[in-house]
Design a protein around this motif. Structure first.
Motif, PDB file in Angstrom:
ATOM      1  N   PRO A 141       0.826  -1.213   0.000  1.00 29.92           N
ATOM      2  CA  PRO A 141       0.000   0.000   0.000  1.00 29.92           C
ATOM      3  C   PRO A 141       0.859   1.262   0.000  1.00 29.92           C
ATOM      4  O   PRO A 141       1.947   1.282   0.574  1.00 29.92           O
ATOM      5  N   GLN A 142       0.351   2.319  -0.626  1.00 28.49           N
ATOM      6  CA  GLN A 142       1.087   3.580  -0.674  1.00 28.49           C
ATOM      7  C   GLN A 142       1.085   4.294   0.672  1.00 28.49           C
ATOM      8  O   GLN A 142       1.946   5.129   0.932  1.00 28.49           O
ATOM      9  N   SER A 143       0.118   3.984   1.507  1.00 30.93           N
ATOM     10  CA  SER A 143       0.038   4.616   2.823  1.00 30.93           C
ATOM     11  C   SER A 143      -0.624   3.633   3.789  1.00 30.93           C
ATOM     12  O   SER A 143      -1.269   2.660   3.375  1.00 30.93           O
ATOM     13  N   GLU A 144      -0.461   3.894   5.080  1.00 33.71           N
ATOM     14  CA  GLU A 144      -1.110   3.048   6.078  1.00 33.71           C
ATOM     15  C   GLU A 144      -2.630   3.190   6.022  1.00 33.71           C
ATOM     16  O   GLU A 144      -3.355   2.269   6.389  1.00 33.71           O
ATOM     17  N   TRP A 145      -3.114   4.332   5.570  1.00 31.25           N
ATOM     18  CA  TRP A 145      -4.555   4.526   5.412  1.00 31.25           C
ATOM     19  C   TRP A 145      -5.114   3.552   4.380  1.00 31.25           C
ATOM     20  O   TRP A 145      -6.174   2.963   4.576  1.00 31.25           O
ATOM     21  N   HIS A 146      -4.384   3.353   3.286  1.00 27.35           N
ATOM     22  CA  HIS A 146      -4.810   2.360   2.294  1.00 27.35           C
ATOM     23  C   HIS A 146      -4.812   0.957   2.906  1.00 27.35           C
ATOM     24  O   HIS A 146      -5.688   0.145   2.615  1.00 27.35           O
ATOM     25  N   GLY A 147      -3.819   0.681   3.748  1.00 26.21           N
ATOM     26  CA  GLY A 147      -3.778  -0.618   4.413  1.00 26.21           C
ATOM     27  C   GLY A 147      -4.970  -0.841   5.319  1.00 26.21           C
ATOM     28  O   GLY A 147      -5.519  -1.941   5.389  1.00 26.21           O
ATOM     29  N   VAL A 148      -5.388   0.205   6.014  1.00 23.69           N
ATOM     30  CA  VAL A 148      -6.576   0.110   6.876  1.00 23.69           C
ATOM     31  C   VAL A 148      -7.819  -0.173   6.040  1.00 23.69           C
ATOM     32  O   VAL A 148      -8.642  -1.036   6.381  1.00 23.69           O
ATOM     33  N   LEU A 149      -7.969   0.535   4.928  1.00 29.49           N
ATOM     34  CA  LEU A 149      -9.133   0.336   4.065  1.00 29.49           C
ATOM     35  C   LEU A 149      -9.173  -1.088   3.523  1.00 29.49           C
ATOM     36  O   LEU A 149     -10.241  -1.712   3.459  1.00 29.49           O
ATOM     37  N   VAL A 150      -8.016  -1.612   3.134  1.00 28.30           N
ATOM     38  CA  VAL A 150      -7.964  -2.984   2.611  1.00 28.30           C
ATOM     39  C   VAL A 150      -8.349  -3.984   3.700  1.00 28.30           C
ATOM     40  O   VAL A 150      -9.106  -4.930   3.464  1.00 28.30           O
ATOM     41  N   SER A 151      -7.844  -3.778   4.910  1.00 31.14           N
ATOM     42  CA  SER A 151      -8.111  -4.729   5.993  1.00 31.14           C
ATOM     43  C   SER A 151      -9.590  -4.760   6.371  1.00 31.14           C
ATOM     44  O   SER A 151     -10.144  -5.823   6.674  1.00 31.14           O
ATOM     45  N   LEU A 152     -10.261  -3.608   6.360  1.00 32.41           N
ATOM     46  CA  LEU A 152     -11.670  -3.564   6.746  1.00 32.41           C
ATOM     47  C   LEU A 152     -12.605  -3.906   5.590  1.00 32.41           C
ATOM     48  O   LEU A 152     -13.782  -4.206   5.825  1.00 32.41           O
TER      49      LEU A 152
ATOM     50  N   LEU B 150      -6.262  -1.537  13.415  1.00 34.21           N
ATOM     51  CA  LEU B 150      -5.977  -0.764  14.622  1.00 34.21           C
ATOM     52  C   LEU B 150      -4.481  -0.617  14.909  1.00 34.21           C
ATOM     53  O   LEU B 150      -4.084   0.278  15.645  1.00 34.21           O
ATOM     54  N   GLY B 151      -3.665  -1.515  14.341  1.00 31.12           N
ATOM     55  CA  GLY B 151      -2.224  -1.444  14.582  1.00 31.12           C
ATOM     56  C   GLY B 151      -1.613  -0.104  14.229  1.00 31.12           C
ATOM     57  O   GLY B 151      -0.887   0.489  15.051  1.00 31.12           O
TER      58      GLY B 151
ATOM     59  N   HIS C  36       2.515   5.194  20.077  1.00 29.97           N
ATOM     60  CA  HIS C  36       3.876   4.734  20.371  1.00 29.97           C
ATOM     61  C   HIS C  36       4.027   3.328  19.788  1.00 29.97           C
ATOM     62  O   HIS C  36       3.118   2.496  19.943  1.00 29.97           O
ATOM     63  N   PRO C  37       5.158   3.041  19.126  1.00 25.90           N
ATOM     64  CA  PRO C  37       5.325   1.707  18.534  1.00 25.90           C
ATOM     65  C   PRO C  37       5.189   0.569  19.549  1.00 25.90           C
ATOM     66  O   PRO C  37       4.653  -0.490  19.231  1.00 25.90           O
ATOM     67  N   MET C  38       5.661   0.784  20.780  1.00 19.59           N
ATOM     68  CA  MET C  38       5.571  -0.270  21.780  1.00 19.59           C
ATOM     69  C   MET C  38       4.134  -0.514  22.216  1.00 19.59           C
ATOM     70  O   MET C  38       3.790  -1.623  22.634  1.00 19.59           O
ATOM     71  N   LEU C  39       3.284   0.513  22.124  1.00 18.51           N
ATOM     72  CA  LEU C  39       1.882   0.331  22.464  1.00 18.51           C
ATOM     73  C   LEU C  39       1.228  -0.635  21.481  1.00 18.51           C
ATOM     74  O   LEU C  39       0.438  -1.500  21.888  1.00 18.51           O
ATOM     75  N   GLU C  40       1.552  -0.496  20.210  1.00 16.55           N
ATOM     76  CA  GLU C  40       1.018  -1.433  19.211  1.00 16.55           C
ATOM     77  C   GLU C  40       1.469  -2.851  19.509  1.00 16.55           C
ATOM     78  O   GLU C  40       0.655  -3.778  19.539  1.00 16.55           O
ATOM     79  N   LYS C  41       2.749  -3.045  19.732  1.00 16.15           N
ATOM     80  CA  LYS C  41       3.263  -4.392  19.974  1.00 16.15           C
ATOM     81  C   LYS C  41       2.649  -5.006  21.230  1.00 16.15           C
ATOM     82  O   LYS C  41       2.215  -6.163  21.213  1.00 16.15           O
TER      83      LYS C  41
ATOM     84  N   ALA D 298      -8.506   8.758  13.409  1.00 17.69           N
ATOM     85  CA  ALA D 298      -9.883   8.837  13.911  1.00 17.69           C
ATOM     86  C   ALA D 298     -10.843   8.108  12.988  1.00 17.69           C
ATOM     87  O   ALA D 298     -11.728   7.379  13.444  1.00 17.69           O
ATOM     88  N   ARG D 299     -10.656   8.274  11.682  1.00 17.88           N
ATOM     89  CA  ARG D 299     -11.527   7.580  10.728  1.00 17.88           C
ATOM     90  C   ARG D 299     -11.300   6.073  10.772  1.00 17.88           C
ATOM     91  O   ARG D 299     -12.241   5.290  10.592  1.00 17.88           O
ATOM     92  N   SER D 300     -10.067   5.645  11.013  1.00 17.27           N
ATOM     93  CA  SER D 300      -9.772   4.213  11.106  1.00 17.27           C
ATOM     94  C   SER D 300     -10.525   3.577  12.270  1.00 17.27           C
ATOM     95  O   SER D 300     -11.133   2.510  12.122  1.00 17.27           O
ATOM     96  N   VAL D 301     -10.478   4.232  13.420  1.00 19.29           N
ATOM     97  CA  VAL D 301     -11.202   3.720  14.587  1.00 19.29           C
ATOM     98  C   VAL D 301     -12.703   3.726  14.331  1.00 19.29           C
ATOM     99  O   VAL D 301     -13.418   2.766  14.662  1.00 19.29           O
TER     100      VAL D 301
END
Length: 282
Positions: A111-122, A174-175, A182-187, A239-242
């Motif tokens: 994906p070109q951006s993480e937003w595109h990744g979110v759209l694909v996952s949902l 959500l990742g 924070h990256p550690m919060l995701e992990k 915010a839109r991802s959530v």
């Protein structure tokens, strides 16, 4: 895989600046090698994998309706991913059926951006709910509650996929949001949820699902950078991802309750029966 046009590093036999170019026709500049096109799963293996998966579901559940619903729901779910990947320039995407486990949609490009990744996952869980339409029609026409088993199975499989545990769709939705804090919060959050889901699978007899998820969690722990590709989410995209995640989860839960309502007779009893499927040690 992504296409790159970056120039290669000069080697020891390349001419240095100021050297006289050799006589003869000018050599054509080297083209960047394109990644091989993913031709997809071989049709024979795809059919065999589908039959193995369907037979396994039938053997476990004892219901041909649930077996058909889950196989049909799997294809519709994965096709939702494929549509989103192709629309966002990640295609041509392909669907692979994994015996005894399920399926996966593979893109040709990242994906070109993480937003595109979110759209694909949902897109998978959201589009996957459309698979319930034939089973709802079967119940309306025949008034046979057997068709509602298929509706509930499709709603449940899409809802489980929204669990924020690698490699399920919820972790990819959500990742990036958690990583923005924070990256550690995701992990920490995804691994904690992953361990809980593995324990849930073990206590409920879903040993193959639990083993698959445990291997995936171990693989994610061994990985270096968790999100090396694409532009990070902006605050608005987070915010839109959530919001999209919660909306998709609510749609899956609503469809599950709609399938249970004719059986239980009240929303409260339908919610209690639906929640019982997520209890430990059923």
């Amino acid at each position: 895989m992504t296409e790159t046009n970056a120039p290669r590093r000069p080697g020891p036999w390349d001419p240095r600046p100021g050297d006289i170019a050799p006589a003869g026709p000018a050599a054509e500049p080297a083209r960047a090698a394109e990644p091989p096109l993913d031709k997809g799963q071989h049709p024979a293996w795809a059919v065999a994998s589908t039959l193995l998966l369907g037979g396994f579901i039938w053997a476990v559940t004892g219901s041909w309706v649930i077996a058909v619903a889950l196989i049909w729901g799997l294809f519709v779910h994965e096709y939702g991913h494929v549509l989103a990947m192709n629309r966002l320039g990640m295609g041509p995407a392909r669907i692979y059926i994994i015996p005894f486990l399920g399926g996966v949609a593979k893109s040709q490009r990242l994906p070109q951006s993480e937003w595109h990744g979110v759209l694909v996952s949902l897109a998978g869980p959201a589009f996957g709910l459309l698979a319930a339409i034939p089973f709802l029609a079967g119940f309306v026409v025949t008034n046979n509650g057997l068709w509602l088993q298929g509706v509930f199975a499709i709603a449940l499989i899409n809802l489980v996929n929204l669990a924020p545990a690698p490699p399920l769709d919820g972790s990819k939705a959500l990742g990036p949001v958690l990583a923005g804090v924070h990256p550690m919060l995701e992990k920490a959050a995804l691994m904690l949820v992953g361990v809980v889901v593995v324990l849930w699978g073990l206590t409920n007899g879903s040993y193959i699902f639990a083993a698959f998820l445990a291997v995936a969690l171990f693989g994610h722990l061994r990985r270096g950078a968790w999100r090396p590709e694409g532009r990070p989410l902006t605050r608005g995209e987070s915010a839109r991802s959530v919001g999209l995640f919660l909306l998709t989860a609510a749609a899956c839960a609503g469809l599950a309750l709609a399938a249970l309502m004719p059986v239980t007779g009240s929303p409260a009893e339908a919610a209690a029966l639906g929640a019982s499927y997520f209890e430990f040690g059923r």
